[in-house]
Design a protein around this motif. Structure first.
Motif, PDB file in Angstrom:
ATOM      1  N   HIS A 269      62.362  20.307  69.970  1.00 56.51           N
ATOM      2  CA  HIS A 269      62.457  21.726  70.325  1.00 56.51           C
ATOM      3  C   HIS A 269      62.491  21.939  71.845  1.00 56.51           C
ATOM      4  CE1 HIS A 269      62.288  23.069  66.278  1.00 56.51           C
ATOM      5  NE2 HIS A 269      61.046  22.705  66.052  1.00 56.51           N
ATOM      6  N   ASP A 270      61.959  20.981  72.604  1.00 58.18           N
ATOM      7  CA  ASP A 270      61.944  21.111  74.066  1.00 58.18           C
ATOM      8  C   ASP A 270      63.203  20.549  74.708  1.00 58.18           C
ATOM      9  OD1 ASP A 270      59.506  22.288  73.867  1.00 58.18           O
ATOM     10  OD2 ASP A 270      58.347  20.551  74.549  1.00 58.18           O
ATOM     11  N   SER A 271      64.185  20.169  73.907  1.00 52.01           N
ATOM     12  CA  SER A 271      65.393  19.549  74.452  1.00 52.01           C
ATOM     13  C   SER A 271      66.623  20.237  73.871  1.00 52.01           C
ATOM     14  CB  SER A 271      65.430  18.050  74.118  1.00 52.01           C
ATOM     15  OG  SER A 271      65.420  17.849  72.715  1.00 52.01           O
ATOM     16  N   ALA A 272      67.744  20.020  74.554  1.00 54.05           N
ATOM     17  CA  ALA A 272      68.999  20.624  74.116  1.00 54.05           C
ATOM     18  C   ALA A 272      70.094  19.598  73.891  1.00 54.05           C
ATOM     19  CB  ALA A 272      69.477  21.646  75.149  1.00 54.05           C
TER      20      ALA A 272
ATOM     21  N   ARG B 111      73.046  15.083  68.246  1.00 56.74           N
ATOM     22  CA  ARG B 111      72.374  15.241  69.534  1.00 56.74           C
ATOM     23  C   ARG B 111      72.232  13.919  70.269  1.00 56.74           C
ATOM     24  NH1 ARG B 111      67.069  18.928  70.401  1.00 56.74           N
ATOM     25  NH2 ARG B 111      68.651  20.417  69.693  1.00 56.74           N
ATOM     26  N   ILE B 112      71.930  12.853  69.542  1.00 57.43           N
ATOM     27  CA  ILE B 112      71.657  11.577  70.214  1.00 57.43           C
ATOM     28  C   ILE B 112      72.864  10.641  70.174  1.00 57.43           C
ATOM     29  CG2 ILE B 112      69.215  11.761  69.674  1.00 57.43           C
ATOM     30  CD1 ILE B 112      69.583   9.791  67.435  1.00 57.43           C
ATOM     31  N   GLY B 113      73.986  11.114  69.607  1.00 58.32           N
ATOM     32  CA  GLY B 113      75.134  10.227  69.448  1.00 58.32           C
ATOM     33  C   GLY B 113      75.733   9.752  70.753  1.00 58.32           C
ATOM     34  N   SER B 114      75.566  10.522  71.831  1.00 61.39           N
ATOM     35  CA  SER B 114      76.165  10.139  73.119  1.00 61.39           C
ATOM     36  C   SER B 114      75.301   9.167  73.909  1.00 61.39           C
ATOM     37  CB  SER B 114      76.409  11.390  73.963  1.00 61.39           C
ATOM     38  OG  SER B 114      75.184  12.066  74.229  1.00 61.39           O
ATOM     39  N   LEU B 115      74.081   8.901  73.441  1.00 61.84           N
ATOM     40  CA  LEU B 115      73.178   8.028  74.175  1.00 61.84           C
ATOM     41  C   LEU B 115      73.525   6.564  73.958  1.00 61.84           C
ATOM     42  CD1 LEU B 115      69.742   9.754  73.441  1.00 61.84           C
ATOM     43  CD2 LEU B 115      71.058   9.859  75.558  1.00 61.84           C
ATOM     44  N   THR B 116      73.389   5.773  75.003  1.00 58.20           N
ATOM     45  CA  THR B 116      73.504   4.319  74.895  1.00 58.20           C
ATOM     46  C   THR B 116      72.089   3.755  74.878  1.00 58.20           C
ATOM     47  OG1 THR B 116      75.614   4.334  76.084  1.00 58.20           O
ATOM     48  CG2 THR B 116      74.433   2.227  75.921  1.00 58.20           C
ATOM     49  N   LEU B 117      71.670   3.259  73.733  1.00 52.08           N
ATOM     50  CA  LEU B 117      70.278   2.855  73.540  1.00 52.08           C
ATOM     51  C   LEU B 117      70.158   1.340  73.503  1.00 52.08           C
ATOM     52  CD1 LEU B 117      69.350   5.370  70.688  1.00 52.08           C
ATOM     53  CD2 LEU B 117      68.883   5.610  73.133  1.00 52.08           C
TER      54      LEU B 117
END
Length: 397
Positions: free
Chosen positions: A195-198, A257-263
């Motif tokens: 909730h604190d992120s976009a 939401r997290i699909g663009s992150l490289t983890l």
């Protein structure tokens, strides 16, 4: 037989000649060797409601219906009766292989056992326990000539109720006990970070601000808690929203939401956002990997993850896989073509006989690949069995 039980009574076994519960279970397994199955025995736990007037009769009725439902009449079994925290319950272990070698069919065993429970609850004047299979159970009861139980189930409102959802799966419960990290605390923190992120980067920053992290797991992104435990991100966020807000956040929204992150993958180092590594104890009985390793090896052990080795929390240290040959071969495979050719010529020039050994080297490389594949399987198996024990209390890993 654990001492946490206030009373333990070994019930008379059927079809077994061994004395003692451990020997009886081993005999059950031995009797099943003729069947084509890797699951020769079946553990059933019967926990009657304390409000049943005649508990002994209710249990006897349940076992009779259970055996008739699964075709286990006459099958050998052993078991115990427990009293734990004042609650009386019973465990049985049945053999699943018949004398002719056929194996008992356990398909849909959960709803089939629930059907047996509904019949007993009806017979003893109890209210039906909430079940997500209520509608299918009512249909099956009518098909099997028990419309009285189906009507009773319908009148109770069970068919219209929202499906009950357990707060923890068995695997999550075991992980929570093993790591001493309440899953609800992880859910609350992850939901607050959501909730604190976009977007992905702000979500990752919000997780790290709460002592969590986000990594790449086998089935998708996982949230890592302070003890090193991994939780599938879509499941944590979705379950947290459903549990605390009444409406689930869909997995598609989390992935978007997290699909663009490289983890980084689980186990590939840490960034200081977790508590110090908890050290493991001495090697468990029957653990051949650590047998005889001594205190020096124990000091290198930490919390394991899906991609972690046994030497330490980062997967390094020790020669627990193929003696280091795999690492050397991987380095050779990654050499640029030019350097590889120079190396090959140099090695061939050392001795004319080296050229004749190239085929042997290829066979060795293939053998190492097989060893690496086997080790990957063993690590995966150790991760899945971590913290689990068999009925004798021996760790399964």
């Amino acid at each position: 037989m654990n001492p946490e039980n206030e009373a333990v009574v070994v019930i008379p076994a059927r079809g077994l000649g061994s004395a003692g519960l451990t020997a009886q279970v081993r005999e059950l397994v031995a009797l099943s060797l003729g069947g084509r199955t890797d699951r020769p025995i079946y553990h059933v736990h019967l926990d009657p409601d304390a409000g049943i007037a005649d508990e002994v009769a209710a249990r006897a009725r349940w076992w009779a219906l259970f055996e008739a439902e699964f075709g286990m009449e006459g099958q050998p079994f052993c078991g115990v009766e427990h009293v734990k925290h004042g609650r009386h319950h019973e465990h049985r272990v049945y053999g699943l292989v018949r004398p002719d070698g056929s194996v008992i069919d356990l398909a849909w065993d959960y709803p089939r056992r629930e059907k047996v429970s509904r019949i007993v609850e009806h017979a003893f004047g109890m209210a039906p326990v909430a079940s997500k299979h209520a509608r299918s159970l009512a249909r099956r009861l009518r098909d099997e000539g028990r419309p009285d139980v189906a009507d009773w189930l319908t009148r109770s409102g069970s068919l219209e109720r929202a499906r009950p959802i357990a707060p923890l799966t068995p695997a999550e419960r075991l992980q929570q006990e093993r790591t001493d990290t309440p899953l609800d605390a992880v859910r609350r923190a992850a939901l607050a970070a959501w909730h604190d992120s976009a977007d992905g980067p702000t979500f990752l920053a919000a997780l790290r601000a709460r002592g969590l992290d986000l990594r790449r797991g086998r089935k998708g992104a996982v949230i890592i808690d302070g003890s090193g435990g991994a939780h599938l991100a879509t499941r944590v966020i979705g379950a947290a929203a459903r549990r605390f807000e009444g409406k689930r956040i869909l997995a598609a929204a989390v992935k978007e939401r997290i699909g663009s992150l490289t983890l980084e993958a689980v186990g590939h180092g840490w960034n200081g956002n977790r508590a110090p590594v908890r050290r493991a104890g001495s090697a468990a009985a029957g653990d051949r990997r650590n047998a005889g390793a001594g205190a020096e090896r124990d000091r290198g052990l930490g919390i394991r993850g899906p991609d972690r080795g046994t030497g330490g929390p980062d997967g390094g240290g020790g020669r627990g896989d193929d003696g280091g040959a795999g690492h050397a071969l991987r380095r050779l495979r990654t050499l640029p073509p030019g350097r590889a050719l120079i190396l090959r010529r140099g090695l061939s020039g050392l001795d004319p006989a080296v050229a004749s050994c190239l085929s042997a080297a290829e066979r060795a490389r293939a053998a190492v690949a097989r060893i690496e594949e086997r080790n990957a399987y063993e690590k995966e198996r150790a991760w899945r069995l971590w913290g689990l024990k068999d009925i004798w209390g021996i760790p399964l890993r």
